[in-house]
Design a protein around this motif. Sequence first.
Motif, PDB file in Angstrom:
ATOM      1  N   ASP A 579       0.836  -1.205   0.000  1.00  0.00           N
ATOM      2  CA  ASP A 579       0.000   0.000   0.000  1.00  0.00           C
ATOM      3  C   ASP A 579       0.868   1.252   0.000  1.00  0.00           C
ATOM      4  N   ARG A 585      -3.904  -0.909  -3.423  1.00  0.00           N
ATOM      5  CA  ARG A 585      -4.744   0.146  -2.867  1.00  0.00           C
ATOM      6  C   ARG A 585      -5.775  -0.506  -1.950  1.00  0.00           C
ATOM      7  N   ARG A 592      -8.491  -5.138  -1.000  1.00  0.00           N
ATOM      8  CA  ARG A 592      -7.471  -4.406  -1.741  1.00  0.00           C
ATOM      9  C   ARG A 592      -7.553  -4.758  -3.218  1.00  0.00           C
ATOM     10  N   VAL A 595      -2.731  -1.893  -8.084  1.00  0.00           N
ATOM     11  CA  VAL A 595      -2.745  -0.653  -8.866  1.00  0.00           C
ATOM     12  C   VAL A 595      -2.046  -0.914 -10.187  1.00  0.00           C
TER      13      VAL A 595
END
Length: 597
Positions: A579, A585, A592, A595
């Motif tokens: 993260d 993300r 989650r 990305v």
Amino acid sequence: MTRSFVVATSGHVDHGKSTLVRALTGIEPDRWDEERRRGLTIDLGFAWTDLPSGRRLAFVDVPGHERFLGNMLAGLGPAPVVLFVVAADQGWQPQSSDHLAAAAALGIRHGVVALARTDLASAEQLAAASAEIRERLAPTGLAAAPIVPVSARTGAGLDALRAALDDVLATVPPADDAAPVRLWIDRSFSIAGAGTVVTGTLSAGRIARGDAFELGDGHRVEVRGIQSRGERLDEAVGVQRVALNLRGIPVEAAGRGDALLSPGAWHRTATVDARRVSGAALDDLPEQLIVHVGSAAVPAHLRPFGPDHVRLRLERPLPLRLGDRMVLRDPGGRSVVGGVQLLDVDPPVLRRRGAGTRRAAELERLDPAGDLAHEVSRRGAAPADALARLGLAVDDPLPDGLLRVGDWLVAKPALADWARRLRTAVTADAERDPLSPGLTRDAAVDALRLPDARLAGAVVRLARLEVVAGRIRMPGAAASLGAAERGVAELERRLGERPFAAPEADDLAALRLGPKELAAAERVGRLVRIADGVVLRPDAPARAARELARLPQPFTASEARQALGTTRRVAIPLLELLDRRGLTRRLPDTRREVVRD
């Protein structure tokens, strides 16, 4: 080889399109009993003939009624030439305008206007209809299309219409036989003993018996047989109508709006940026429209960037390329409201305030044919085959500012920036610990966030660094962990076998690796500490992100732990590290997602 052509009819309902096709070909284009009973074309019809020059011509006969506008667009979309029909005794009508708007949106520039049913019109009606047609065509790509008076009932003007078609087809650029295939399917059905059959207009490329293609969501299919104009073929090339017998897919998995694709040659996307080419200002349109491309009709959400540019989010991904044309249709009003041309089929995510305004300015400068230097520069680097799938030409010589590194194209400024940052990182590492052996390649890739590890060699060379025993360091530098080297090497070996199985405290003690030794190993890039007492190899975060990208998105911490084959003691701090590094993300529901750049 005699060239083949495909022409779509167009025009208002009951203006004699099907009758004219029947008179030109001797083939009944209306396939359904209901169509023949009502004298109304409902779906696409097909017929063919040879012109006096020997050119082989197939017609796609489209419905004219407003209720069947979607069917009309499915036939007109893949066709490069139009036969626009206007009844002389009725003149220009509402669906005439809709069909012309569709042709303008698609960028069709080759066509013939048949001023039909002349046997029912007076000389005054003929003159008035011709004048209005010419006025209506003036602002479109069909402004110079010949207008041919004709009567399908008496046969008057049919020879002149054939000659006009011949003359127009002589000006149509030849299709690229070497282009990747994208066959938009307009019909699918099953034949006993043969299986699934699909039909469509082959606008470019080559299809041969035995060829493998992709269909729908990645189905691999094989072409068992080919027919065109009622004849069996071993091979078909664009442009012509084809019927393909496919092996490897049930008929219910293939239908209108799907596309048969050359494997690995097309980029499937649900988000595109486009420029208005016809119709109303884009910021005056409703947010929800139907987008037509090829034979597909897909609901889409519009985010306008002013009157001339827009971002379209499609309900499902489609195989699209730069320069493709789309027709925009109002789902409630049954009318064509405009057309757009695609400028970017892999557009950047817009997150920051004011991003839409900046994007509009960028789109103003973009060429629908694509700008290779721009596309590579905004990514830093990109695989050549991925760029080709977008519709970009990646042949040498490359534009100034780009260079080729293996299978990748790299922007020189991006490479220079990576080299500068790498030299800074290696220098800082050596200053922190003069005994450091240097950075591993994986650590360098992770630190620079290189899109591919194979670019690291070019970065190292430009930075004028050296690689010794797999470590990147300043030229002439040397380093050692001293007595801790054996324990660190053994831990690296174990983590190489199980990359996310961080050692327990007892394991570290047995290897004689305490906090001091672990810190030294971390300083020289041999290990990375993700939490107190939890250490992994430096490439673990990048490897974890790649593993997690294979999961259905988003995912839970438990699913991540299972995918990585580790414990909660390791999984939670590792996810938190991902993260922080922007590789994953965390969502409001604690799940989650990876990305993606």
